[in-house]
Design a protein around this motif. Structure first.
Motif, mmCIF file in Angstrom:
data_model
loop_
_atom_site.group_PDB
_atom_site.id
_atom_site.type_symbol
_atom_site.label_atom_id
_atom_site.label_comp_id
_atom_site.label_asym_id
_atom_site.label_seq_id
_atom_site.Cartn_x
_atom_site.Cartn_y
_atom_site.Cartn_z
ATOM 1 N N LEU A 219 12.680 -37.272 -28.612
ATOM 2 C CA LEU A 219 11.517 -38.154 -28.519
ATOM 3 C C LEU A 219 11.574 -39.111 -27.335
ATOM 4 O O LEU A 219 10.578 -39.770 -27.022
ATOM 5 N N ASP A 220 12.710 -39.188 -26.652
ATOM 6 C CA ASP A 220 12.800 -40.021 -25.456
ATOM 7 C C ASP A 220 12.316 -39.309 -24.193
ATOM 8 O O ASP A 220 12.127 -39.944 -23.151
ATOM 9 N N LEU A 221 12.117 -38.005 -24.271
ATOM 10 C CA LEU A 221 11.770 -37.221 -23.077
ATOM 11 C C LEU A 221 10.255 -37.111 -22.968
ATOM 12 O O LEU A 221 9.600 -36.506 -23.807
ATOM 13 N N ILE A 222 9.702 -37.702 -21.918
ATOM 14 C CA ILE A 222 8.262 -37.773 -21.703
ATOM 15 C C ILE A 222 7.863 -36.777 -20.610
ATOM 16 O O ILE A 222 8.567 -36.622 -19.612
ATOM 17 N N ASN A 223 6.723 -36.102 -20.809
ATOM 18 C CA ASN A 223 6.227 -35.123 -19.837
ATOM 19 C C ASN A 223 7.312 -34.102 -19.491
ATOM 20 O O ASN A 223 7.499 -33.725 -18.336
ATOM 21 N N HIS A 224 8.021 -33.648 -20.505
ATOM 22 C CA HIS A 224 9.227 -32.846 -20.292
ATOM 23 C C HIS A 224 9.092 -31.395 -20.763
ATOM 24 O O HIS A 224 9.505 -30.464 -20.058
ATOM 25 N N TYR A 225 8.541 -31.180 -21.936
ATOM 26 C CA TYR A 225 8.592 -29.859 -22.558
ATOM 27 C C TYR A 225 7.407 -28.986 -22.141
ATOM 28 O O TYR A 225 6.294 -29.473 -21.948
ATOM 29 N N ASP A 226 7.686 -27.678 -22.013
ATOM 30 C CA ASP A 226 6.644 -26.703 -21.735
ATOM 31 C C ASP A 226 5.864 -26.454 -23.026
ATOM 32 O O ASP A 226 6.450 -26.009 -24.020
ATOM 33 N N PRO A 227 4.575 -26.732 -23.038
ATOM 34 C CA PRO A 227 3.812 -26.544 -24.278
ATOM 35 C C PRO A 227 3.915 -25.132 -24.844
ATOM 36 O O PRO A 227 3.856 -24.946 -26.071
ATOM 37 N N ARG A 228 4.097 -24.150 -23.996
ATOM 38 C CA ARG A 228 4.133 -22.755 -24.460
ATOM 39 C C ARG A 228 5.329 -22.472 -25.357
ATOM 40 O O ARG A 228 5.303 -21.510 -26.130
ATOM 41 N N ASP A 229 6.360 -23.299 -25.263
ATOM 42 C CA ASP A 229 7.532 -23.102 -26.119
ATOM 43 C C ASP A 229 7.314 -23.622 -27.534
ATOM 44 O O ASP A 229 8.087 -23.297 -28.441
ATOM 45 N N TYR A 230 6.269 -24.430 -27.720
ATOM 46 C CA TYR A 230 6.068 -25.098 -29.013
ATOM 47 C C TYR A 230 4.682 -24.862 -29.617
ATOM 48 O O TYR A 230 4.498 -25.082 -30.818
ATOM 49 N N TRP A 231 3.734 -24.435 -28.792
ATOM 50 C CA TRP A 231 2.350 -24.348 -29.245
ATOM 51 C C TRP A 231 1.726 -23.006 -28.866
ATOM 52 O O TRP A 231 2.006 -22.467 -27.794
#
Length: 358
Positions: A219-231
């Motif tokens: 939750l500390d990582l902002i603008n970090h994750y690729d949406p395709r990996d989660y959504w």
């Protein structure tokens, strides 16, 4: 004057020790009409969600339901499908006339991270009686993604009020006539109704659905994750989608909403007979949201939708929720989006701040 307490009055409550904390409160926690609450150092894994109940303490009930404790000091994972209770750093000594209500922060809700506040003697989630004196606890249940948390993280927020502040429908109609609250016809019936947009301009993309098996989100990582990996992207060419039971969706309202500086709002589910789903688990809208005084031109509401027992056809323009407006006791000295870190001013369809845009 009665109403929702603004940032300057919250700051005075802190100075007067009506709000205290185990670690000094950061001024950045004070929002235009609420205070961000911080996780403490320990999470208790419990067998089931619970309320303390009248005359009982949360710590006593924890002895009954606790399975084990988790030290958050170095960061720890709260696992999907599990229920945790975390003592918060903040505690209250409310004056006799001041009540409080809590809610998940926007980014918390958009991660399907069910976060509710419980108190000693509490008989309702997120509702704190006038004059309450005691500790605060967050009940946390990650439902789509496991999350990495640390002490001091802010997952929920609390709003304070004095007296009756809710606008009835006549007052809401008068306010809309004076200052348009939505960019179209206002559906006013026990609050301001809003509908779902399933015909976004120049695209068939209308929302996102959480994938069932993903990695952990820090939750500390902002603008970090690729949406395709989660959504998964949700498309519609017909203006309708079918909600699957148990699935979690991010959609967007058709209306662009405005909250004038003299008011605050809370999003509430629409009537149960509308459909077998719930909309929006993070419900506070601050003064200035979408308003020209705070650099806005109307902001759409992001809808966090979970379908329940049966598949349900959701159609473009269907009313799915309502905004309850409340008067502020004073106009805040800081408005949403005006010189403070407001992540969702002017938003459309948007995931939480943890995911890369585009």
């Amino acid at each position: 004057m009665s109403g929702v307490l603004p940032n300057q009055m919250i700051s005075k409550m802190i100075a007067d020790s009506q709000i205290a904390a185990t670690r000094e409160i950061n001024p950045a926690q004070v929002q235009p009409a609420s205070l961000d609450l911080r996780l403490g150092t320990t999470a208790f894994r419990v067998r089931a969600s619970f309320l303390a109940g009248q005359g009982a303490r949360v710590l006593d009930r924890l002895r009954e339901f606790e399975m084990h404790s988790v030290d958050l000091s170095g960061g720890a994972v709260l696992e999907k499908g599990c229920v945790y209770v975390v003592p918060l750093m903040e505690s209250l000594a409310l004056p006799p006339g001041v009540r409080a209500v809590a809610n998940a922060k926007s980014s918390t809700g958009r991660l399907d991270l069910l976060t509710r506040t419980i108190t000693d003697g509490g008989t309702e989630f997120d509702r704190i009686a006038a004059g309450y004196c005691g500790p605060l606890y967050a009940e946390i249940c990650p439902r789509s993604f496991s999350v990495l948390v640390r002490p001091g993280m802010r997952l929920n927020q609390i709003r304070f009020g004095d007296g009756e502040a809710v606008l009835d429908d006549d007052a809401l109609r008068a306010l809309h006539t004076e200052t348009p609250l939505v960019d179209g016809p206002a559906v006013i019936d026990d609050g301001l109704g809003f509908s779902v947009d399933l015909r976004l301009p120049e695209t068939t993309l209308v929302g996102y659905r959480a994938k069932p098996h993903t990695g952990v989100i820090d939750l500390d990582l902002i603008n970090h994750y690729d949406p395709r990996d989660y959504w998964e992207n949700v498309h519609s060419e017909t203006g309708q989608i079918i909600l699957d039971p148990g699935a979690f969706y991010i959609l967007v309202s058709r209306e662009a909403v405005t909250i004038p500086p003299e008011y605050a709002a809370e999003m509430a589910p629409y009537l149960a007979m509308v459909g077998e789903f719930r909309v929006h688990y993070a419900g506070f809208f601050d003064p200035g949201f979408g308003h020209h005084a705070a650099g806005g031109t109307g902001s759409r509401g992001v809808l966090e939708v979970r379908c329940h027992e049966a598949p349900f056809v959701l159609e473009h323009g269907q009313v799915v929720g309502r905004l309850i407006y409340e008067r502020m006791a004073e106009v805040p000295t800081h408005l949403y989006g005006a010189g403070i870190a407001s992540n969702y001013q002017g938003q459309g369809l948007k995931l939480s701040k943890h995911f890369r845009a585009g």
